[in-house]
Write a protein that holds these residues in place. Structure first.
Motif, short mmCIF file in Angstrom:
data_model
loop_
_atom_site.label_atom_id
_atom_site.label_comp_id
_atom_site.label_asym_id
_atom_site.label_seq_id
_atom_site.Cartn_x
_atom_site.Cartn_y
_atom_site.Cartn_z
N CYS A 18 53.00 54.18 43.91
CA CYS A 18 52.72 52.75 43.74
C CYS A 18 51.99 52.18 44.95
CB CYS A 18 54.01 51.98 43.49
SG CYS A 18 54.68 52.22 41.85
N VAL A 19 52.32 52.67 46.13
CA VAL A 19 51.63 52.22 47.34
C VAL A 19 50.14 52.52 47.20
CG1 VAL A 19 51.31 52.70 49.79
CG2 VAL A 19 53.60 52.36 48.88
N LEU A 20 49.82 53.73 46.80
CA LEU A 20 48.41 54.10 46.64
C LEU A 20 47.75 53.29 45.54
CD1 LEU A 20 48.72 57.95 47.07
CD2 LEU A 20 48.22 56.21 48.80
N GLY A 21 48.46 53.10 44.43
CA GLY A 21 47.92 52.30 43.34
C GLY A 21 47.68 50.86 43.75
N ALA A 22 48.60 50.28 44.52
CA ALA A 22 48.44 48.90 44.99
C ALA A 22 47.22 48.79 45.90
CB ALA A 22 49.70 48.46 45.71
N ALA A 23 47.02 49.78 46.77
CA ALA A 23 45.87 49.76 47.67
C ALA A 23 44.56 49.85 46.89
CB ALA A 23 45.98 50.88 48.69
N ILE A 24 44.53 50.73 45.91
CA ILE A 24 43.32 50.87 45.08
C ILE A 24 43.06 49.58 44.31
CG2 ILE A 24 42.34 52.05 43.08
CD1 ILE A 24 43.90 54.57 44.05
N TRP A 25 44.10 49.05 43.68
CA TRP A 25 43.96 47.84 42.87
C TRP A 25 43.48 46.67 43.73
CZ3 TRP A 25 48.32 46.12 39.02
CH2 TRP A 25 47.82 45.14 38.18
N TRP A 26 44.09 46.53 44.91
CA TRP A 26 43.67 45.45 45.80
C TRP A 26 42.19 45.60 46.15
CZ3 TRP A 26 41.89 46.07 50.84
CH2 TRP A 26 41.59 44.88 51.51
N GLY A 27 41.79 46.80 46.56
CA GLY A 27 40.40 47.02 46.93
C GLY A 27 39.43 46.73 45.80
N ALA A 28 39.84 47.06 44.58
CA ALA A 28 38.97 46.86 43.42
C ALA A 28 38.90 45.40 42.98
CB ALA A 28 39.44 47.73 42.27
N THR A 29 39.86 44.58 43.40
CA THR A 29 39.89 43.19 42.92
C THR A 29 39.53 42.17 43.99
OG1 THR A 29 42.26 43.02 43.39
CG2 THR A 29 41.62 43.70 41.15
N VAL A 30 39.15 42.62 45.17
CA VAL A 30 38.74 41.69 46.22
C VAL A 30 37.49 40.94 45.76
CG1 VAL A 30 37.75 41.62 48.55
CG2 VAL A 30 39.72 43.04 48.09
N SER A 31 37.43 39.69 46.13
CA SER A 31 36.27 38.89 45.77
C SER A 31 35.12 39.23 46.72
CB SER A 31 36.62 37.40 45.85
OG SER A 31 35.49 36.62 45.53
N ALA A 32 34.32 40.20 46.32
CA ALA A 32 33.23 40.70 47.15
C ALA A 32 32.23 41.42 46.25
CB ALA A 32 33.76 41.65 48.21
N PRO A 33 31.08 41.77 46.80
CA PRO A 33 30.12 42.55 46.01
C PRO A 33 30.74 43.88 45.56
CG PRO A 33 29.07 41.70 47.98
CD PRO A 33 30.53 41.39 48.11
N VAL A 34 30.18 44.44 44.52
CA VAL A 34 30.72 45.66 43.92
C VAL A 34 30.82 46.79 44.94
CG1 VAL A 34 30.32 47.45 42.19
CG2 VAL A 34 29.96 45.05 41.61
N TRP A 35 29.79 46.97 45.76
CA TRP A 35 29.82 48.08 46.71
C TRP A 35 30.95 47.91 47.71
CZ3 TRP A 35 29.19 47.61 51.95
CH2 TRP A 35 28.66 46.41 52.42
N VAL A 36 31.30 46.68 48.08
CA VAL A 36 32.41 46.44 49.00
C VAL A 36 33.74 46.75 48.31
CG1 VAL A 36 33.64 44.67 50.34
CG2 VAL A 36 31.13 44.74 50.33
N ARG A 37 33.86 46.35 47.05
CA ARG A 37 35.09 46.64 46.30
C ARG A 37 35.29 48.14 46.15
NH1 ARG A 37 33.51 42.29 42.29
NH2 ARG A 37 33.06 44.06 40.98
N ILE A 38 34.23 48.87 45.86
CA ILE A 38 34.34 50.33 45.74
C ILE A 38 34.75 50.93 47.08
CG2 ILE A 38 33.04 52.47 45.38
CD1 ILE A 38 31.39 50.88 43.27
N LEU A 39 34.12 50.48 48.15
CA LEU A 39 34.46 50.98 49.48
C LEU A 39 35.93 50.70 49.82
CD1 LEU A 39 33.46 52.22 52.16
CD2 LEU A 39 32.96 49.88 52.91
N LEU A 40 36.40 49.49 49.55
CA LEU A 40 37.79 49.15 49.83
C LEU A 40 38.76 49.91 48.93
CD1 LEU A 40 37.55 45.30 50.44
CD2 LEU A 40 38.01 47.10 52.12
N ALA A 41 38.37 50.11 47.67
CA ALA A 41 39.24 50.84 46.73
C ALA A 41 39.39 52.30 47.13
CB ALA A 41 38.69 50.74 45.31
N VAL A 42 38.46 52.82 47.90
CA VAL A 42 38.55 54.20 48.40
C VAL A 42 39.18 54.23 49.80
CG1 VAL A 42 37.20 56.20 49.13
CG2 VAL A 42 36.63 55.01 47.01
N ALA A 43 38.78 53.30 50.66
CA ALA A 43 39.23 53.32 52.06
C ALA A 43 40.69 52.89 52.21
CB ALA A 43 38.32 52.43 52.90
N ALA A 44 41.12 51.88 51.48
CA ALA A 44 42.49 51.38 51.65
C ALA A 44 43.54 52.47 51.36
CB ALA A 44 42.71 50.15 50.79
N PRO A 45 43.47 53.14 50.22
CA PRO A 45 44.46 54.20 50.01
C PRO A 45 44.30 55.36 50.98
CG PRO A 45 42.90 54.16 48.19
CD PRO A 45 42.62 52.96 49.03
#
Length: 116
Positions: A18-45
């Motif tokens: 769940c920790v990893l899922g929460a990190a991915i979900w957060w990164g994917a839902t940040v209010s930012a351009p798509v490339w930033v969301r993808i980067l965060l969805a990979v980097a956070a977990p």
């Protein structure tokens, strides 16, 4: 009783996922351009994985933590993930995740599944 102890260890494993899922979900839902969301969805977990592998893994972490350091590690690790889940979904979800971890941690201590 052994079934409950096994179930508690399963809950711990699911909480780690769940920790990893929460990190991915957060990164994917940040209010930012798509490339930033993808980067965060990979980097956070990835950050969560590295921290857990170095300090908190069940089998031979690089720098094993015991006592108050282990408690601090888990509070920070699961707490940060709970905050990310609360930001990505709802604050109640973050509180529930942290509460489940807290009950799980107490049971691990009481049943001798976690050495401090």
């Amino acid at each position: 009783m052994s079934v409950l102890k096994g179930a508690n260890l399963l809950v711990m494993f699911l909480l780690e996922l769940c920790v990893l899922g929460a990190a991915i979900w957060w990164g994917a839902t940040v209010s930012a351009p798509v490339w930033v969301r993808i980067l965060l969805a990979v980097a956070a977990p990835a950050v969560f994985v590295v921290v857990w592998a170095l300090f908190g893994a069940a089998n031979e972490p690089r720098y094993p933590q015991t006592g108050w350091r282990r408690v601090a590690l888990e509070v920070l690790w699961f707490g940060a993930a709970s905050i990310l889940l609360g930001l990505a979904w709802s604050p109640l979800a973050g509180v529930v995740m942290f509460a489940v971890w807290l009950v799980n941690g107490v049971l691990r201590l009481v049943w001798g599944q976690q050495q401090l």
